[in-house]
Write an enzyme that holds these catalytic residues in place. Structure first.
Site, PDB file in Angstrom:
ATOM      1  N   ASP A   6       0.863  -1.190   0.000  1.00  0.00           N
ATOM      2  CA  ASP A   6       0.000   0.000   0.000  1.00  0.00           C
ATOM      3  C   ASP A   6       0.897   1.237   0.000  1.00  0.00           C
ATOM      4  O   ASP A   6       1.997   1.214   0.560  1.00  0.00           O
ATOM      5  CB  ASP A   6      -0.892   0.015   1.257  1.00  0.00           C
ATOM      6  CG  ASP A   6      -2.184   0.802   1.057  1.00  0.00           C
ATOM      7  OD1 ASP A   6      -3.268   0.180   1.110  1.00  0.00           O
ATOM      8  OD2 ASP A   6      -2.115   2.038   0.850  1.00  0.00           O
ATOM      9  N   ARG A  27      -4.694   6.594   0.810  1.00  0.00           N
ATOM     10  CA  ARG A  27      -6.029   6.839   1.368  1.00  0.00           C
ATOM     11  C   ARG A  27      -5.923   7.622   2.677  1.00  0.00           C
ATOM     12  O   ARG A  27      -6.712   8.529   2.934  1.00  0.00           O
ATOM     13  CB  ARG A  27      -6.742   5.489   1.578  1.00  0.00           C
ATOM     14  CG  ARG A  27      -8.146   5.601   2.122  1.00  0.00           C
ATOM     15  CD  ARG A  27      -9.085   6.265   1.134  1.00  0.00           C
ATOM     16  NE  ARG A  27     -10.323   6.654   1.774  1.00  0.00           N
ATOM     17  CZ  ARG A  27     -10.506   7.813   2.403  1.00  0.00           C
ATOM     18  NH1 ARG A  27      -9.547   8.716   2.466  1.00  0.00           N
ATOM     19  NH2 ARG A  27     -11.661   8.088   2.959  1.00  0.00           N
ATOM     20  N   ILE A  76       1.879   1.402  -6.644  1.00  0.00           N
ATOM     21  CA  ILE A  76       1.863   0.531  -7.827  1.00  0.00           C
ATOM     22  C   ILE A  76       1.701   1.323  -9.124  1.00  0.00           C
ATOM     23  O   ILE A  76       2.023   0.832 -10.200  1.00  0.00           O
ATOM     24  CB  ILE A  76       0.798  -0.590  -7.744  1.00  0.00           C
ATOM     25  CG1 ILE A  76      -0.622  -0.016  -7.765  1.00  0.00           C
ATOM     26  CG2 ILE A  76       1.008  -1.482  -6.534  1.00  0.00           C
ATOM     27  CD1 ILE A  76      -1.649  -1.033  -8.240  1.00  0.00           C
ATOM     28  N   ASN A  83      -3.798   7.243 -11.424  1.00  0.00           N
ATOM     29  CA  ASN A  83      -3.558   6.244 -10.388  1.00  0.00           C
ATOM     30  C   ASN A  83      -4.175   4.890 -10.752  1.00  0.00           C
ATOM     31  O   ASN A  83      -3.501   3.854 -10.729  1.00  0.00           O
ATOM     32  CB  ASN A  83      -4.141   6.741  -9.053  1.00  0.00           C
ATOM     33  CG  ASN A  83      -3.770   5.839  -7.898  1.00  0.00           C
ATOM     34  OD1 ASN A  83      -2.585   5.696  -7.572  1.00  0.00           O
ATOM     35  ND2 ASN A  83      -4.761   5.218  -7.282  1.00  0.00           N
ATOM     36  N   SER A  92     -19.189   8.191 -13.624  1.00  0.00           N
ATOM     37  CA  SER A  92     -18.249   9.152 -13.023  1.00  0.00           C
ATOM     38  C   SER A  92     -16.869   8.804 -13.563  1.00  0.00           C
ATOM     39  O   SER A  92     -16.676   7.732 -14.159  1.00  0.00           O
ATOM     40  CB  SER A  92     -18.235   9.029 -11.498  1.00  0.00           C
ATOM     41  OG  SER A  92     -17.592   7.821 -11.118  1.00  0.00           O
ATOM     42  N   TYR A 135     -14.351   8.007 -11.783  1.00  0.00           N
ATOM     43  CA  TYR A 135     -13.948   6.788 -11.067  1.00  0.00           C
ATOM     44  C   TYR A 135     -14.485   5.535 -11.779  1.00  0.00           C
ATOM     45  O   TYR A 135     -13.738   4.590 -12.058  1.00  0.00           O
ATOM     46  CB  TYR A 135     -14.454   6.823  -9.615  1.00  0.00           C
ATOM     47  CG  TYR A 135     -14.615   5.452  -9.012  1.00  0.00           C
ATOM     48  CD1 TYR A 135     -13.489   4.685  -8.687  1.00  0.00           C
ATOM     49  CD2 TYR A 135     -15.868   4.888  -8.796  1.00  0.00           C
ATOM     50  CE1 TYR A 135     -13.627   3.402  -8.159  1.00  0.00           C
ATOM     51  CE2 TYR A 135     -16.016   3.622  -8.273  1.00  0.00           C
ATOM     52  CZ  TYR A 135     -14.888   2.881  -7.960  1.00  0.00           C
ATOM     53  OH  TYR A 135     -15.016   1.612  -7.457  1.00  0.00           O
ATOM     54  N   LYS A 171     -12.726   2.069 -13.990  1.00  0.00           N
ATOM     55  CA  LYS A 171     -12.996   0.635 -13.811  1.00  0.00           C
ATOM     56  C   LYS A 171     -13.377  -0.019 -15.142  1.00  0.00           C
ATOM     57  O   LYS A 171     -13.095  -1.192 -15.370  1.00  0.00           O
ATOM     58  CB  LYS A 171     -14.119   0.435 -12.783  1.00  0.00           C
ATOM     59  CG  LYS A 171     -13.753   0.891 -11.383  1.00  0.00           C
ATOM     60  CD  LYS A 171     -12.715  -0.030 -10.759  1.00  0.00           C
ATOM     61  CE  LYS A 171     -12.496   0.295  -9.309  1.00  0.00           C
ATOM     62  NZ  LYS A 171     -11.567  -0.614  -8.641  1.00  0.00           N
ATOM     63  N   GLN A 228     -18.062  -5.439  -7.785  1.00  0.00           N
ATOM     64  CA  GLN A 228     -18.597  -5.360  -6.428  1.00  0.00           C
ATOM     65  C   GLN A 228     -19.679  -4.289  -6.292  1.00  0.00           C
ATOM     66  O   GLN A 228     -19.584  -3.208  -6.880  1.00  0.00           O
ATOM     67  CB  GLN A 228     -17.434  -5.055  -5.469  1.00  0.00           C
ATOM     68  CG  GLN A 228     -17.836  -4.968  -3.999  1.00  0.00           C
ATOM     69  CD  GLN A 228     -16.662  -5.074  -3.053  1.00  0.00           C
ATOM     70  OE1 GLN A 228     -16.542  -6.047  -2.326  1.00  0.00           O
ATOM     71  NE2 GLN A 228     -15.800  -4.102  -3.037  1.00  0.00           N
ATOM     72  N   LEU A 255     -25.252   3.584   2.377  1.00  0.00           N
ATOM     73  CA  LEU A 255     -25.912   2.931   3.514  1.00  0.00           C
ATOM     74  C   LEU A 255     -25.167   3.219   4.818  1.00  0.00           C
ATOM     75  O   LEU A 255     -25.784   3.540   5.844  1.00  0.00           O
ATOM     76  CB  LEU A 255     -26.030   1.420   3.253  1.00  0.00           C
ATOM     77  CG  LEU A 255     -26.706   0.607   4.350  1.00  0.00           C
ATOM     78  CD1 LEU A 255     -28.046   1.193   4.759  1.00  0.00           C
ATOM     79  CD2 LEU A 255     -26.907  -0.837   3.890  1.00  0.00           C
ATOM     80  N   THR A 302     -29.590  11.873   4.298  1.00  0.00           N
ATOM     81  CA  THR A 302     -29.365  12.692   3.098  1.00  0.00           C
ATOM     82  C   THR A 302     -29.699  11.929   1.817  1.00  0.00           C
ATOM     83  O   THR A 302     -28.826  11.338   1.177  1.00  0.00           O
ATOM     84  CB  THR A 302     -27.889  13.145   3.050  1.00  0.00           C
ATOM     85  OG1 THR A 302     -27.078  11.968   3.221  1.00  0.00           O
ATOM     86  CG2 THR A 302     -27.553  14.139   4.152  1.00  0.00           C
ATOM     87  N   ARG A 355     -25.063  14.533  -8.371  1.00  0.00           N
ATOM     88  CA  ARG A 355     -24.630  13.692  -9.507  1.00  0.00           C
ATOM     89  C   ARG A 355     -25.518  13.922 -10.723  1.00  0.00           C
ATOM     90  O   ARG A 355     -26.719  14.168 -10.587  1.00  0.00           O
ATOM     91  CB  ARG A 355     -24.713  12.208  -9.142  1.00  0.00           C
ATOM     92  CG  ARG A 355     -23.879  11.858  -7.942  1.00  0.00           C
ATOM     93  CD  ARG A 355     -23.928  10.372  -7.659  1.00  0.00           C
ATOM     94  NE  ARG A 355     -23.182  10.084  -6.444  1.00  0.00           N
ATOM     95  CZ  ARG A 355     -22.456   8.996  -6.237  1.00  0.00           C
ATOM     96  NH1 ARG A 355     -22.407   8.071  -7.149  1.00  0.00           N
ATOM     97  NH2 ARG A 355     -21.794   8.823  -5.114  1.00  0.00           N
TER      98      ARG A 355
END
Ligand SMILES: NC(=O)c1ccc[n+]([C@@H]2O[C@H](COP(=O)([O-])OP(=O)(O)OC[C@H]3O[C@@H](n4cnc5c(N)ncnc54)[C@H](O)[C@@H]3O)[C@@H](O)[C@H]2O)c1
Length: 398
Positions: A31, A35, A75, A119, A188, A190, A194, A217, A248, A262, A331
């Protein structure tokens, strides 16, 4: 088995590391601690007080756990160190969690958009390249997202596990059938990274025969597993802020501190969910059942249930008595969507789904209540907006 866990200090990675060590694997956690640094940059902290990576690992050993080694490495930047690590450790599997994983953070600014792409895409590509250059036959288990399929309308169709069977019309009127990667529809920057990961896996699997299991996931909820619950120094992180908190866990934490839940927009957005304990189990199942040589990329939908955001809010309100507030949506996304998901593969391998009905909602509320005084309420609102239109709507209510 020797397993490298990239991003092993994170929310999903840490419980996975201890679970694999407990199962008798030789675990090397890799790591770059980015984060933790992003927390510092944003001026927020995990709701739960998390120990430093070294204290975590010492605590795990003090409790009799099988030693987990830690390698501080980026990495996405340190390609040659990653290659050397693969050559010296010769792992049979690499679990890849090491990406910037928050959609709101990825949409904050041009800096965070570019960081997320650099990244995530570089990290995944470096791993694939290094495996090819090492000449080792290493199984990659990657954490992808259900968001690659998109949250638009699927017109009631069930989302298959990665591949869609299509019929292609020919000039002579005949048709042939083919299985293709399910079309992507990222919501997005992000999520877009993926979808790019998916293509990288497809290519290196086809060209170099790299064996990959890509776990699409759902949104992970909960905090601890039985193992991380054993000592306060092992406690897992709990993100509640507008950038990193997921829906959640945020609702449960908001209920715990008496903050109106919210809900953004109508709350008609449907999302897939999985409890952290099941997430850990799924990774274990993926490692224990690797693809065979020559097999195409295996894709599993790693989720156990789907819910509309407004139904979740109502459920949490019913359990806790919380108020629900409807806020402008930061969003740019469909007001409502359906999400019917095929998740049979992991269940057939042995996953026993934990559901919202299993009493774990109140466990999360209890964790949040215990650490309520660590919450900075000013960091709860989502302020990262997808476009200037959403930004203007958010501004209007401040
Ligand atoms: N948390 C969720 O709800 C969720 C849902 C779907 C998919 N995922 C995926 O699971 C994976 C893990 O998510 P998480 O919630 O544990 O995130 P996280 O941010 O808590 O953990 C990611 C870890 O990777 C490390 N990392 C990031 N870039 C790195 C790099 N270049 N080199 C080395 N280490 C690096 C970070 O320091 C962090 O410890 C991510 O890929 C994410 O996209 C998470």
């Amino acid at each position: 088995m020797k397993v490298l866990v990239l991003g092993g200090d994170g929310f999903c990675g840490w419980p996975c590391c201890v679970n694999m060590a407990q199962a008798g694997h030789d675990v090397v956690m890799v790591d770059n601690l980015s984060r933790r640094k992003i927390d510092v940059d944003l001026g927020v902290e995990s709701l739960t007080p998390i120990a430093t990576v070294h204290d975590r690992l010492r605590a795990w050993e003090d409790m009799g756990g099988r030693a987990i080694r830690f390698v501080h490495l980026d990495i996405a930047q340190d390609y040659h160190l990653l290659l050397e690590l693969l050559r010296s450790e010769r792992p049979e599997a690499v679990v890849h969690f090491a990406e910037q994983r928050a959609a709101p953070y990825s949409m904050k600014s041009s800096t965070t958009k570019r960081y997320t792409v650099d990244n995530n895409v570089n990290g995944t590509h470096n791993l694939l390249c290094a495996i090819v250059e090492s000449g080792l036959d290493i199984h990659i288990v990657h954490l992808g997202t259900m968001g690659v399929y998109g949250y638009g309308s699927h017109r009631g169709a069930t989302i298959p596990e990665g591949y869609l069977t299509v019929e292609v019309p020919q000039a002579d009127g005949s048709r042939f059938r083919e299985k293709i990667l399910h079309p992507t529809d990222p919501g997005s920057v992000y999520h877009m990274t993926k979808t790019l990961d998916q293509l990288l896996f497809y290519y290196y699997n086809k060209n170099d025969g790299i064996r990959v299991t890509d776990l699409h996931q759902g949104i992970v909820w909960g905090t601890n597993t039985d193992l991380t619950d054993r000592d306060p120094r092992l406690v897992n992180r709990f993100d509640y802020d507008g950038d990193y908190g997921t829906v959640l866990n945020r609702f449960l934490m908001q209920a715990a501190i008496g903050y109106p839940l919210t809900v953004h927009g109508t709350g008609g957005q449907t999302r897939a969910f999985i409890h952290i304990r099941d997430s850990v189990k799924c990774v274990e199942l993926a490692i224990d059942h690797p693809p065979i040589s020559g097999e195409k990329v295996r894709i599993y939908n790693q989720m156990t249930e789907s819910h509309k955001v407004k139904d979740l809010a109502e459920k949490v309100a019913a359990v806790t008595g919380a108020q629900v507030s409807h806020l402008p949506n930061p969003r740019k996304e469909a007001i409502e969507n359906d999400l019917i998901v095929d998740n049979r593969c992991l269940i057939e391998l042995g996953l026993k789904p934990t559901t919202l009905e299993d009493g774990l909602l109140s466990e999360v509320v209890d964790v949040a209540r215990r650490w309520a005084d660590r919450c900075d309420r000013s960091r709860i609102p989502c302020v990262s907006s997808w476009t200037t239109t959403q930004a203007a709507a958010l501004k209007a209510v401040v």
